[in-house]
Write an enzyme that holds these catalytic residues in place. Structure first.
Site, PDB file in Angstrom:
ATOM      1  CB  SER A 160       9.360 -16.993 -63.176  1.00  0.00           C
ATOM      2  OG  SER A 160       8.646 -18.008 -62.522  1.00  0.00           O
ATOM      3  CG  ASP A 252      10.732 -16.735 -55.257  1.00  0.00           C
ATOM      4  OD1 ASP A 252      10.242 -17.857 -55.441  1.00  0.00           O
ATOM      5  OD2 ASP A 252      10.846 -15.904 -56.167  1.00  0.00           O
ATOM      6  CG  HIS A 282       7.932 -15.872 -57.948  1.00  0.00           C
ATOM      7  ND1 HIS A 282       9.112 -16.537 -58.213  1.00  0.00           N
ATOM      8  CD2 HIS A 282       7.244 -15.872 -59.118  1.00  0.00           C
ATOM      9  CE1 HIS A 282       9.133 -16.921 -59.477  1.00  0.00           C
ATOM     10  NE2 HIS A 282       8.007 -16.523 -60.052  1.00  0.00           N
TER      11      HIS A 282
END
Length: 315
Positions: A160, A252, A282
């Site tokens: 991320s 995502d 995600h």
């Protein structure tokens, strides 16, 4: 009692929505929020006490600058004076810590037989760009100079925001020419702030991270910064950076920018392996680490690292 059309069709919509998720993630997806990062959670996480469980193969060290780094040693090293990995945690640039990924870092250390160092970089908004990137670079140069490490066999990885920092770090390392990174492993990375400016047509399918949290993270991180310098996807020249592995799920919000960055890397003659997981959201691998798709996701990363760090396959 009168039943409204919305009430009639809501179960159908929920079933259709659930079918979009990978079968191994369908059940858990029902219980997850669209995002974990909001102004309220950022405020709360900053005030929660950190609980860190000791581990015999993990050392908490402090660099001369005061920067904290967690160092995970394998039980059995692949080779003496060998490879190493710098891990950068996620959290949208605004929350998280190195310790939260202890389990993954130890798993990587044992699986690959290498030293894994995780950096506790400074967080936005108190410390916007370039504070986190400077901390990551300091840790990278320290790791490359470590007596147990071959400086030519160092990789960087992150998830991320950590993936976005790893990508930015690969660019900084190329530009400064002090450390030759062997590989960059980018898990559903935050690469492009422009994603947060667009309408998300699939917002109902997001889990753990959505465009609202994406906008929050980028705005906190980029205060006063030139995005054409600070944001990896805005950089014009990607030539000569470390070979990349990029992994992302199709559900995502960061999927399209991962595709785009992989394409640009290949156009710049940078080796890039793109791992796309159908129906994954995600952070799916952190939520369901023992699922078959998460294990394959990790195996793909380890394959790239073994290849680029010249690590012998176990057994």
């Amino acid at each position: 009692m009168t039943t409204t059309p919305a009430a009639v069709f809501r179960p159908l919509r929920q079933r259709v929505s659930a079918s979009a998720f990978h079968p191994e993630l369908r059940r858990v997806s029902r219980f997850l929020p669209n995002t974990l990062v909001t102004p309220v959670t950022v405020w709360a996480f900053a005030r929660l006490p950190r609980i860190v469980r000791p581990h015999p193969n993990t050392d908490a060290i402090t660099l001369p600058s005061g920067l904290a780094v967690r160092v995970h040693q394998p039980s059995v090293a692949s080779t003496p004076g060998g490879a190493a990995l710098l891990w950068i945690h996620g959290g949208g640039y605004v929350l998280g810590s190195a310790a939260m990924d202890d389990g993954l870092c130890r798993r990587l250390a044992e699986e690959l037989g290498i030293l894994v160092a995780a950096v506790d970089y400074r967080l936005a908004p108190a410390h916007p760009y370039p504070a986190a990137l400077i901390d990551c670079y300091e840790t990278l140069t320290w790791l490359a100079a470590h007596p147990e490490v071959d400086a030519k066999r160092v990789a960087v990885a992150g998830a991320s925001a950590g993936g976005g920092l790893a990508a930015a770090l690969a660019l900084m390392a190329r530009d400064r020419g002090e450390v030759d990174i062997a590989a960059q492993i980018l898990l559903y990375p935050m690469l492009d702030d422009r994603t947060a400016m667009r309408r998300d047509a699939d917002r109902g399918l997001r889990r753990l991270w959505n465009n609202a949290s994406n906008a929050l993270g980028w705005s906190a991180y980029l205060v006063g910064a030139d995005p054409h310098i600070a944001v990896p996807a805005r950089r014009g020249d990607l030539r000569g950076i470390a070979p990349a592995w990029i992994g992302v799920g199709t559900l995502d919000v960061l999927c399209d920018e991962s595709y785009s960055y992989a394409e640009r890397l290949r156009e710049a003659d940078v080796e890039c392996r793109l791992e796309v997981v159908p129906g994954a959201f995600h952070g799916f691998d952190a939520v369901a680490p023992e699922s078959a798709i998460s294990r394959r996701f990790l195996t793909s990363q380890c394959t790239m690292l073994r290849d680029r760090l010249r690590i012998s396959t176990k057994g």
